[in-house]
Write a protein that holds these residues in place. Structure first.
Motif, short mmCIF file in Angstrom:
data_model
loop_
_atom_site.label_atom_id
_atom_site.label_comp_id
_atom_site.label_asym_id
_atom_site.label_seq_id
_atom_site.Cartn_x
_atom_site.Cartn_y
_atom_site.Cartn_z
N ARG A 1 41.47 82.00 23.58
CA ARG A 1 42.06 80.93 22.68
C ARG A 1 41.48 80.76 21.41
O ARG A 1 42.28 80.82 20.38
CB ARG A 1 41.82 79.57 23.30
N GLN B 1 43.41 81.71 17.84
CA GLN B 1 43.57 80.72 16.63
C GLN B 1 42.88 81.51 15.42
O GLN B 1 43.48 81.00 14.44
CB GLN B 1 42.65 79.56 17.07
N THR C 1 45.23 81.86 11.90
CA THR C 1 44.75 81.39 10.79
C THR C 1 44.49 82.20 9.58
O THR C 1 45.12 82.02 8.51
CB THR C 1 43.38 80.47 10.89
N THR D 1 44.89 73.31 25.94
CA THR D 1 44.40 73.25 24.71
C THR D 1 44.96 74.15 23.66
O THR D 1 45.10 73.96 22.37
CB THR D 1 42.77 73.40 24.58
N HIS D 2 45.12 75.42 24.28
CA HIS D 2 45.72 76.44 23.40
C HIS D 2 47.21 75.75 22.96
O HIS D 2 47.72 76.08 21.82
CB HIS D 2 46.06 77.83 23.87
N GLN E 1 48.41 72.82 22.85
CA GLN E 1 48.28 71.74 22.03
C GLN E 1 47.90 72.11 20.62
O GLN E 1 48.53 71.41 19.89
CB GLN E 1 47.19 70.71 22.48
N SER E 2 47.33 73.02 20.48
CA SER E 2 46.89 73.53 19.13
C SER E 2 48.22 74.07 18.27
O SER E 2 48.45 73.81 17.17
CB SER E 2 45.70 74.41 18.92
N ARG F 1 51.11 73.19 19.14
CA ARG F 1 52.06 72.08 19.03
C ARG F 1 51.59 71.23 17.71
O ARG F 1 52.41 70.69 16.87
CB ARG F 1 52.00 71.16 20.25
N SER F 2 50.25 70.95 17.63
CA SER F 2 49.77 70.30 16.21
C SER F 2 50.06 71.08 15.03
O SER F 2 50.60 70.20 14.15
CB SER F 2 48.28 70.29 16.44
N PHE F 3 49.91 72.34 15.08
CA PHE F 3 50.22 73.11 13.90
C PHE F 3 51.79 73.02 13.53
O PHE F 3 52.09 72.66 12.50
CB PHE F 3 49.97 74.69 14.13
N GLU G 1 52.27 69.52 12.12
CA GLU G 1 51.81 69.53 10.67
C GLU G 1 52.66 70.02 9.90
O GLU G 1 53.06 69.49 8.74
CB GLU G 1 50.58 70.36 10.76
#
Length: 189
Positions: free
Chosen positions: A61, A65, A69, A123-124, A126-127, A129-131, A134
């Motif tokens: 994960r 990430q 990035t 968590t992976h 959700q990150s 989804r958040s990205f 945004e």
């Protein structure tokens, strides 16, 4: 100092084996042999195979990430970064010979996944989804919350579905097609 090296060898070996041949097909004895360590050393660092799995998922994960990035860092926020996410996944799929997503593979292989490992997968997701959310907010501000959630979920499902189809078809075509669909969806905003 030597034990730190053993832990890293164990994790590197297990990570390669879990991804290449699957968690269930990988035995502790194979990890011990290929890592070149003693059984006691493995259990000193990882009390169980499940603990090793959780560490593998955490490491994967964080690595994904960081790769994402770096891949997206020079792109403009909003549409360019959002489309770049799909391009990142496409390049990742191709560089791994369409072996599939490590998280989805584990989730399918182990439907009774332990909570610690499941947390890494969630968590992976959700990150991602958040990205996506945004980037959508950069494209359309203000973005009504219900519409934002719906569009975020649709784009995440397209992302994951194209990854799965790319794996089953051993092809870039599903992700390429999905990028076209995403462009059409973004044009409606």
């Amino acid at each position: 100092m030597k034990e730190q090296g053993a832990k890293e060898r164990i994790l590197n070996t297990a990570s390669d084996l879990f991804y290449q041949q699957g968690y269930l097909a990988t035995g502790i004895n194979q990890i011990i042999e290929e890592a070149g360590i003693a059984k006691a050393s493995l259990y000193q660092h990882f009390p169980s195979k499940e603990a090793l799995l959780t560490e593998y998922l955490l490491r994967t994960r964080l690595s994904r990430q960081e790769e994402r990035t770096q891949f997206l860092k020079d792109m403009e926020p909003g549409k360019e970064k959002l489309l770049g996410l799909y391009e990142y996944r496409l390049q990742h799929m191709q560089s791994n010979q369409f072996k599939g997503c490590a998280f989805i593979r584990i989730a399918y292989e182990l439907p009774g996944l332990n909570e610690d490992a499941l947390l890494q997968i969630r968590t992976h997701t959700q990150s991602l989804r958040s990205f996506i959310a945004e980037q959508l907010q950069v494209i359309k501000d203000p973005f009504p919350e219900d519409e934002l959630n719906e569009m975020t979920d649709m784009l995440l499902n397209l992302y994951e579905g194209a990854g799965l189809q790319g794996y089953t078809q051993k092809s870039a075509k599903p992700m390429e097609n999905t990028k076209k669909v995403v462009l059409k969806l973004l044009a409606t905003l």
